[in-house]
Design a protein around this motif. Structure first.
Motif, PDB file in Angstrom:
ATOM      1  N   ALA A 159      76.233  68.386  14.667  1.00  0.00           N
ATOM      2  CA  ALA A 159      77.585  67.959  15.026  1.00  0.00           C
ATOM      3  C   ALA A 159      77.446  66.637  14.775  1.00  0.00           C
ATOM      4  O   ALA A 159      78.515  66.074  14.272  1.00  0.00           O
ATOM      5  CB  ALA A 159      77.628  68.414  16.502  1.00  0.00           C
ATOM      6  N   GLY A 160      76.478  65.640  14.833  1.00  0.00           N
ATOM      7  CA  GLY A 160      76.426  64.367  14.724  1.00  0.00           C
ATOM      8  C   GLY A 160      76.180  63.789  13.416  1.00  0.00           C
ATOM      9  O   GLY A 160      76.435  62.658  13.069  1.00  0.00           O
ATOM     10  N   ARG A 161      75.902  64.370  12.277  1.00  0.00           N
ATOM     11  CA  ARG A 161      75.200  63.998  11.020  1.00  0.00           C
ATOM     12  C   ARG A 161      76.549  64.305  10.067  1.00  0.00           C
ATOM     13  O   ARG A 161      77.308  64.972  10.190  1.00  0.00           O
ATOM     14  CB  ARG A 161      74.081  64.453  10.870  1.00  0.00           C
ATOM     15  N   GLY A 162      76.466  63.409   8.927  1.00  0.00           N
ATOM     16  CA  GLY A 162      77.419  63.641   7.967  1.00  0.00           C
ATOM     17  C   GLY A 162      78.627  62.898   8.102  1.00  0.00           C
ATOM     18  O   GLY A 162      79.127  62.204   9.087  1.00  0.00           O
ATOM     19  N   GLY A 163      79.501  62.748   6.902  1.00  0.00           N
ATOM     20  CA  GLY A 163      80.660  61.885   6.908  1.00  0.00           C
ATOM     21  C   GLY A 163      81.873  62.678   7.458  1.00  0.00           C
ATOM     22  O   GLY A 163      81.855  63.734   7.792  1.00  0.00           O
ATOM     23  N   GLN A 164      82.903  62.067   7.120  1.00  0.00           N
ATOM     24  CA  GLN A 164      84.237  62.562   7.630  1.00  0.00           C
ATOM     25  C   GLN A 164      84.511  63.879   6.878  1.00  0.00           C
ATOM     26  O   GLN A 164      85.242  65.091   7.466  1.00  0.00           O
ATOM     27  CB  GLN A 164      85.219  61.635   7.077  1.00  0.00           C
ATOM     28  N   SER A 165      84.015  64.192   5.708  1.00  0.00           N
ATOM     29  CA  SER A 165      84.197  65.260   4.798  1.00  0.00           C
ATOM     30  C   SER A 165      83.395  66.409   5.293  1.00  0.00           C
ATOM     31  O   SER A 165      83.493  67.570   4.629  1.00  0.00           O
ATOM     32  CB  SER A 165      84.230  65.096   3.274  1.00  0.00           C
ATOM     33  N   ARG A 166      82.363  66.336   6.016  1.00  0.00           N
ATOM     34  CA  ARG A 166      81.442  67.394   6.400  1.00  0.00           C
ATOM     35  C   ARG A 166      81.855  68.612   7.270  1.00  0.00           C
ATOM     36  O   ARG A 166      82.443  68.020   8.334  1.00  0.00           O
ATOM     37  CB  ARG A 166      80.167  66.687   6.762  1.00  0.00           C
ATOM     38  N   ILE A 167      81.627  69.759   6.997  1.00  0.00           N
ATOM     39  CA  ILE A 167      82.025  70.637   7.716  1.00  0.00           C
ATOM     40  C   ILE A 167      80.749  71.522   7.712  1.00  0.00           C
ATOM     41  O   ILE A 167      80.298  72.090   6.958  1.00  0.00           O
ATOM     42  CB  ILE A 167      83.093  71.776   7.370  1.00  0.00           C
ATOM     43  N   ALA A 168      80.296  72.012   8.988  1.00  0.00           N
ATOM     44  CA  ALA A 168      79.296  72.644   9.541  1.00  0.00           C
ATOM     45  C   ALA A 168      79.916  74.298   9.945  1.00  0.00           C
ATOM     46  O   ALA A 168      80.563  74.244  10.959  1.00  0.00           O
ATOM     47  CB  ALA A 168      78.578  72.386  10.400  1.00  0.00           C
ATOM     48  N   ILE A 169      79.425  75.182   9.341  1.00  0.00           N
ATOM     49  CA  ILE A 169      79.945  76.732   9.748  1.00  0.00           C
ATOM     50  C   ILE A 169      78.784  77.162  10.153  1.00  0.00           C
ATOM     51  O   ILE A 169      77.535  77.392   9.463  1.00  0.00           O
ATOM     52  CB  ILE A 169      80.483  77.296   8.472  1.00  0.00           C
TER      53      ILE A 169
END
Length: 273
Positions: free
Chosen positions: A197-207
């Motif tokens: 949930a906490g990593r990645g930029g604005q465009s990152r989506i985790a499914i």
């Protein structure tokens, strides 16, 4: 929950068909998942997924020209619109019971999102009892999530960067275990979910592909740590009472969309609300 209530009413009016073809079936802690160490991995190390195998598993959304991908593209647009509006990054996919096509929906949705150049997509399999993501994509997984939460490997070693067609995404599969009930409530699992949930930029989506909601308490343990849920049911597999029971469990959770598979008369065997 209005979208689920509307779907229940529609499900009541549909014939309960059976046998229809539908959607079935790594290291510093702060940099484990979406940190610079992994993002900078050379794209030459990506695994190229086998197109013929994907087709045999009804994985089609990597190809925007395939008419069968259009339903997933529509779902992608609606889900991303809602998630972007709220700033959500983690989407959990579950179903009332097995056989509703939740994994196939999760994988195709991830590939559809990954076709967008501005999106970074992360697909994780947290169905520890009966994981299906690796099988859907033709991957081999000896450890994955299970090895990470049991401390045998680091997350960076478990992630598989992959591509097919115009889709590029990071995949975190898992091996299976009969001990999932204890593991999903562990501090290691909470840490993993916090990292996702906490990593990645604005465009990152985790499914995140979760187990069926009504088969145990695994999903209920994980729900507080995700932003929103996509609930997948199927005509002829899911009953109205099962969908209503899911609705009770999801009262405190944001349900971004409801997908109803195996809809009679649908050429894609797929619908959503």
């Amino acid at each position: 929950m209005e979208n689920i209530r509307q779907a229940i009413e529609r499900a009541k009016a549909l014939p309960q068909q059976h046998g229809g073809v539908g959607l079935e079936p790594p290291r510093q802690q702060a940099r484990r998942i979406f940190g610079d160490a992994h993002v900078s991995t050379e794209r030459s190390q990506e695994l190229e997924l086998d197109v013929a195998y994907l087709q045999s598993q009804r994985i089609v959304a990597y190809d925007g020209k395939d008419l069968r991908s259009r339903s997933f593209d529509m779902l992608r647009t609606e889900v991303l619109r809602s998630m972007d509006l709220k700033g959500w990054k983690t989407l959990a996919v579950t179903s009332p019971t097995p056989g509703c096509g939740k994994t196939l929906t999760a994988v195709n949705l991830a590939l559809s999102m990954a076709r967008q150049p501005e999106r970074q997509v992360f697909l994780a399999d947290l169905d520890l009892r009966k994981p299906q993501v690796a099988n859907c994509l033709g991957l081999k997984c000896a450890e994955g999530v299970l090895g990470v939460i049991e401390g045998r490997i680091e997350v960076d070693d478990a992630i598989i960067p992959a591509h097919v067609g115009g889709s590029r995404l990071d995949i975190l599969p898992t091996a299976s275990t009969s001990d999932s009930s204890d593991l999903v409530g562990s501090s290691a699992m909470r840490t993993l979910l916090q990292d996702i949930a906490g990593r990645g930029g604005q465009s990152r989506i985790a499914i995140i592909d979760l187990p069926p909601l009504l088969t145990g308490h695994d999903v209920i343990s994980i729900l507080p740590q995700v932003d929103c849920v996509l609930l997948v049911a199927a005509v002829g597999t899911s009953t109205v009472s099962e969908i209503e029971e899911c609705n009770k469990h999801l009262q405190a959770t944001d349900v971004v969309r409801f997908v109803l598979n195996k809809v009679p008369g649908s050429t894609t065997r797929y619908s959503y609300y």
